[in-house]
Motif scaffolding. Structure first.
Motif, short mmCIF file in Angstrom:
data_model
loop_
_atom_site.label_atom_id
_atom_site.label_comp_id
_atom_site.label_asym_id
_atom_site.label_seq_id
_atom_site.Cartn_x
_atom_site.Cartn_y
_atom_site.Cartn_z
N TYR A 76 0.87 -1.17 0.00
CA TYR A 76 0.00 0.00 0.00
C TYR A 76 0.91 1.23 0.00
O TYR A 76 1.74 1.38 0.91
CB TYR A 76 -0.91 0.02 1.22
CG TYR A 76 -1.96 1.11 1.15
CD1 TYR A 76 -3.19 0.87 0.54
CD2 TYR A 76 -1.72 2.39 1.65
CE1 TYR A 76 -4.16 1.87 0.45
CE2 TYR A 76 -2.66 3.39 1.55
CZ TYR A 76 -3.89 3.12 0.96
OH TYR A 76 -4.83 4.12 0.86
N ASP A 101 1.35 4.14 1.05
CA ASP A 101 1.23 5.19 2.06
C ASP A 101 1.54 4.53 3.40
O ASP A 101 1.85 3.34 3.45
CB ASP A 101 -0.16 5.83 2.05
CG ASP A 101 -0.11 7.31 2.45
OD1 ASP A 101 0.53 7.61 3.49
OD2 ASP A 101 -0.68 8.15 1.75
N GLY A 152 -2.79 2.31 5.29
CA GLY A 152 -2.87 1.09 4.50
C GLY A 152 -3.39 -0.11 5.23
O GLY A 152 -4.04 -0.98 4.62
N GLN A 153 -3.14 -0.21 6.53
CA GLN A 153 -3.54 -1.40 7.26
C GLN A 153 -5.05 -1.67 7.18
O GLN A 153 -5.46 -2.81 7.00
CB GLN A 153 -3.08 -1.30 8.73
CG GLN A 153 -3.60 -2.40 9.64
CD GLN A 153 -3.33 -3.79 9.12
OE1 GLN A 153 -2.29 -4.05 8.55
NE2 GLN A 153 -4.31 -4.66 9.27
N ASN A 191 -7.02 -1.01 4.78
CA ASN A 191 -7.48 -1.10 3.39
C ASN A 191 -7.97 -2.50 3.08
O ASN A 191 -7.24 -3.48 3.20
CB ASN A 191 -6.34 -0.72 2.44
CG ASN A 191 -6.78 -0.71 1.00
OD1 ASN A 191 -6.61 -1.70 0.29
ND2 ASN A 191 -7.34 0.39 0.56
N VAL A 242 -6.12 -4.62 0.17
CA VAL A 242 -4.88 -5.28 0.58
C VAL A 242 -5.19 -6.55 1.34
O VAL A 242 -4.62 -7.62 1.10
CB VAL A 242 -4.02 -4.32 1.42
CG1 VAL A 242 -2.82 -5.06 2.01
CG2 VAL A 242 -3.54 -3.14 0.58
N ARG A 295 2.81 -8.35 3.40
CA ARG A 295 2.38 -6.96 3.24
C ARG A 295 3.57 -6.02 3.41
O ARG A 295 4.53 -6.34 4.10
CB ARG A 295 1.35 -6.57 4.30
CG ARG A 295 0.09 -7.38 4.34
CD ARG A 295 -0.59 -7.19 5.71
NE ARG A 295 0.22 -7.74 6.78
CZ ARG A 295 0.42 -7.16 7.97
NH1 ARG A 295 -0.15 -6.00 8.24
NH2 ARG A 295 1.17 -7.73 8.89
N TYR A 348 4.20 -1.48 3.60
CA TYR A 348 3.65 -0.13 3.54
C TYR A 348 4.80 0.85 3.36
O TYR A 348 5.95 0.54 3.69
CB TYR A 348 2.87 0.19 4.82
CG TYR A 348 1.79 -0.84 5.11
CD1 TYR A 348 0.54 -0.75 4.51
CD2 TYR A 348 2.05 -1.92 5.95
CE1 TYR A 348 -0.43 -1.71 4.75
CE2 TYR A 348 1.08 -2.88 6.19
CZ TYR A 348 -0.15 -2.77 5.59
OH TYR A 348 -1.11 -3.73 5.82
N THR A 377 -1.23 -1.40 -4.91
CA THR A 377 -2.55 -0.87 -5.19
C THR A 377 -2.46 0.62 -5.49
O THR A 377 -1.59 1.32 -4.96
CB THR A 377 -3.51 -1.11 -4.00
OG1 THR A 377 -4.84 -0.70 -4.37
CG2 THR A 377 -3.08 -0.37 -2.75
N PRO A 415 -4.70 3.48 -4.91
CA PRO A 415 -5.95 3.83 -4.25
C PRO A 415 -6.53 5.18 -4.66
O PRO A 415 -7.74 5.39 -4.61
CB PRO A 415 -5.57 3.83 -2.76
CG PRO A 415 -4.11 4.19 -2.76
CD PRO A 415 -3.54 3.57 -4.00
N GLY A 440 -6.46 -1.43 -8.70
CA GLY A 440 -7.13 -0.45 -7.86
C GLY A 440 -7.90 0.56 -8.68
O GLY A 440 -7.93 0.52 -9.92
#
Length: 628
Positions: A45, A47, A52-53, A55, A58, A75, A77, A112, A114, A149
């Motif tokens: 993600y 940002d 992002g967490q 989202n 994701v 994952r 970020y 992604t 977003p 996205g």
């Protein structure tokens, strides 16, 4: 679980980093690298962790890939600026949370897209990872970098940075892409062959397989981008997840150490919206409407609360109060959560479906704030944009909310919509003032001191795949003039007006409407210091202006130009499933101030999505216009 030697180099940096828990991993619900996994995928993600967490994309995609045998799904970020700078100085590359593995060591990296203001963050992530920015510069052993996205609806400003871009819903598409890469790497295939094979996965755009032509030739040939090889689709059609309605609404999720934005249990109750707001990209790109059943939703919420310990649940979708079983869902959830201090929330309420019963069901005893989106200040303009709500709907919703104990309300509007005049801007102030007066009337005198009315104003950004894609954005100076007109016209001091930075909205419009040449603009802006453009305090307008001079690109011409409906736009080779004929028809209806019905309540509007996707609206039960 730390399984690489990178962690000892990260640890010293944490002592100086703001919010070090962003970077340590090991959260409740997180998994280590799967035992025996010989292939690795990392979802990024672009940002910070806090943004992002939560989202859902994701979470969904990591879970989908994690179900594949022998594949690790992790994952990552983007570190905040202080940590990113410290990592560069220490020679520490961007790493995953689960195993603290360098991003460059993964086989496939997914990023992604977003929103448009994340563009420079994409380059920041790639550079920090040590992955060449442009797909053409990557070597055989570099990760295959894919994207997806909302911004994929116009992928051209991002095209040179990605090997492949997944258009549409990824639950099935992303695992197929990962499996294609795994199979071909096992066969020893060259990178170019692997990338070429990804074009064979439905809904996948491989930019290197398309040539881009100039404006005049594009209008003559009917497209800007053209395949360079036989067998490559001239138009890439958005992928739709056919099994959404029946899929379990509970997606295993992670409970973070640090407080995140939207720090709650999120359960997606339906996908798609057919209300048909003419400015709304999401309303076009997530069609058709698919509802999960009340049983599915209630079961998912109960299990999610048990496994996470959250005390708030958000029933997410583009239009949750449109769900045909929303009254049953809320009634059952309130009963299941009674006495547990759990709040059930609905993100944004439809004015024409928020009545007394709904007000009582939403949030139980915990009353936060309600958000309504009239979008425009006059009925004339609401008809132009096909909002299909009236001011009486707003006043009825306020009456119901205040009667149920709500004391805070936020109204969201846009300025710069096609057809807007100063009278429409003044109409926002008038409507907000009257809405606040209605709140006072509906609230007992002794409680009126707690009333709060906030008006949030955004600048219209023309989006790809919408009826207003041909309409230009107003200039930043004009946006500020209209905001000033609005603020000076508000009578009640208790009505507080905030607005989005017009310069940031201008960059959004450039990225939303630009062609492939805008990739040079993004890279120049990033090299000039632009990053975290969505953060007001970090937005670097000067970097974008300098980038425009360096590249010779006229951003005003991209953002502000208006075209006749039917003009070929840079994303003409990408289809959201909604036909161009429908978009043109809707633009013509906007000119006449004619509204269009929602096909989930009324007749088919011939938007073209169902034939294109071979998926139809799937409702838990027939919908009605009745306000509960």
């Amino acid at each position: 679980m730390i399984q690489t030697d990178l962690w000892p180099r990260v640890q010293p940096l944490l002592r100086q980093a703001e919010r070090p828990s962003r970077y340590i991993g090991g959260e409740w619900g997180a998994a280590g690298r799967a035992d025996g996994a010989s292939f690795a995928f990392c979802m990024v993600y672009p940002d910070t962790y806090e943004l992002g967490q939560p989202n859902q994309a994701v979470r969904i995609l990591v879970n989908a890939v994690a179900k594949m045998d022998g594949v690790a799904a992790e994952r990552a970020y983007l570190p905040a600026p202080d940590m990113a700078d410290a990592m560069r100085a220490a020679g520490v590359p961007l790493f995953s949370l689960e195993s603290c593995a360098p991003l460059a060591e993964f086989d496939v990296v997914g990023i992604t897209l977003p929103h448009e203001l994340a563009a420079t963050n994409v380059l920041e992530a790639l550079d920090l990872a040590g992955i060449p920015l442009r797909a053409a510069e990557r070597a055989q052993d570099d990760p295959i970098v894919i994207a997806g996205g909302p911004c994929a609806m116009n992928p051209e400003p991002y095209a040179p940075f990605f090997d492949a871009i997944s258009i549409g819903e990824g639950e099935e598409a992303v695992p197929e892409l990962v499996e294609t890469v795994r199979r071909m790497r096992a066969e020893g295939a060259p990178r170019a062959d692997i990338v070429r094979a990804l074009a064979g996965v439905a809904g996948t755009y491989v930019p290197s397989l398309y040539d881009v032509v100039g404006e005049r030739e594009a209008q003559e040939r009917g497209a800007y981008a053209h395949p360079v090889e036989d067998g490559v689709a001239p138009v890439v059609v958005r992928r739709v997840f056919e099994g959404f309605s029946e899929a379990d609404a509970w997606e295993p999720c992670i409970v973070p150490y640090v407080e995140a934005v939207h720090d709650r249990l999120n359960v997606e109750v339906l996908r798609g919206c057919a209300r048909g707001c003419r400015f709304c990209q999401a309303g076009m790109m997530y069609r058709p409407v698919r509802e999960r059943s009340a049983d599915n939703i209630v079961s998912a919420v109960v299990r999610g609360l048990e496994q996470t310990g959250y005390d708030e649940v958000s029933l997410t979708s583009l239009s949750t109060t449109d769900h045909s079983q929303i009254e049953e869902v809320l009634t059952r959830l309130n009963a299941a959560c009674a006495g547990r201090g759990v709040r059930i929330s609905v993100p944004s309420q439809r004015l024409d479906s928020f009545g007394v019963k709904m007000a009582g069901l939403v949030a139980g005893q915990k009353k936060g704030g309600l958000t309504f989106a009239p979008e425009a200040g006059t009925q004339r303009l609401r008809d132009i944009i096909n909002k299909n709500v009236r001011e009486d709907d707003l006043f009825s919703a306020i009456d119901a909310a205040c009667a149920a104990g709500w004391r805070r309300c936020k109204l969201y509007f846009m300025i710069g919509l096609p057809g807007e005049t100063d009278d429409d801007v003044l109409g926002i102030a008038d409507l907000a003032d009257r809405a606040y007066a209605r709140m006072k009337e509906a609230t007992p005198p002794e409680q009126r001191g707690a009333l709060a009315m906030n008006v949030s104003v955004g600048v219209f950004v023309p989006k790809a795949q919408t009826p207003f894609q041909w309409d230009g954005q107003i200039s930043s100076d004009e946006a500020l003039r209209r905001v000033g007109l609005l603020r000076s016209a508000v009578r009640h001091r208790a009505v507080r007006v905030s607005y989005h930075d017009p310069q940031a909205s201008f960059v959004e419009a450039v990225m939303s409407r630009g062609g492939r040449a805008c990739a040079d603009l993004v890279e120049a802006a990033w090299r000039g210091g632009a990053r975290f453009d969505a953060w007001t305090e970090l937005f670097n307008e000067e970097a974008w202006r300098c980038a425009a001079e360096q590249t010779g690109i006229d951003p005003e011409a991209i953002a502000e130009a208006s075209y006749e409906p039917g003009h070929i736009m840079p994303w003409s080779h990408i289809s959201a499933g909604v036909s161009q004929e429908y978009l043109m028809r809707e633009r013509a209806r906007a000119e006449r101030g004619q509204t269009t019905v929602d096909c989930t309540f009324d007749a088919c509007t011939a938007c073209g999505v169902c034939p294109a996707s071979q998926v139809r609206n799937e409702l838990a039960q027939p919908r009605t216009q009745e306000v509960v």
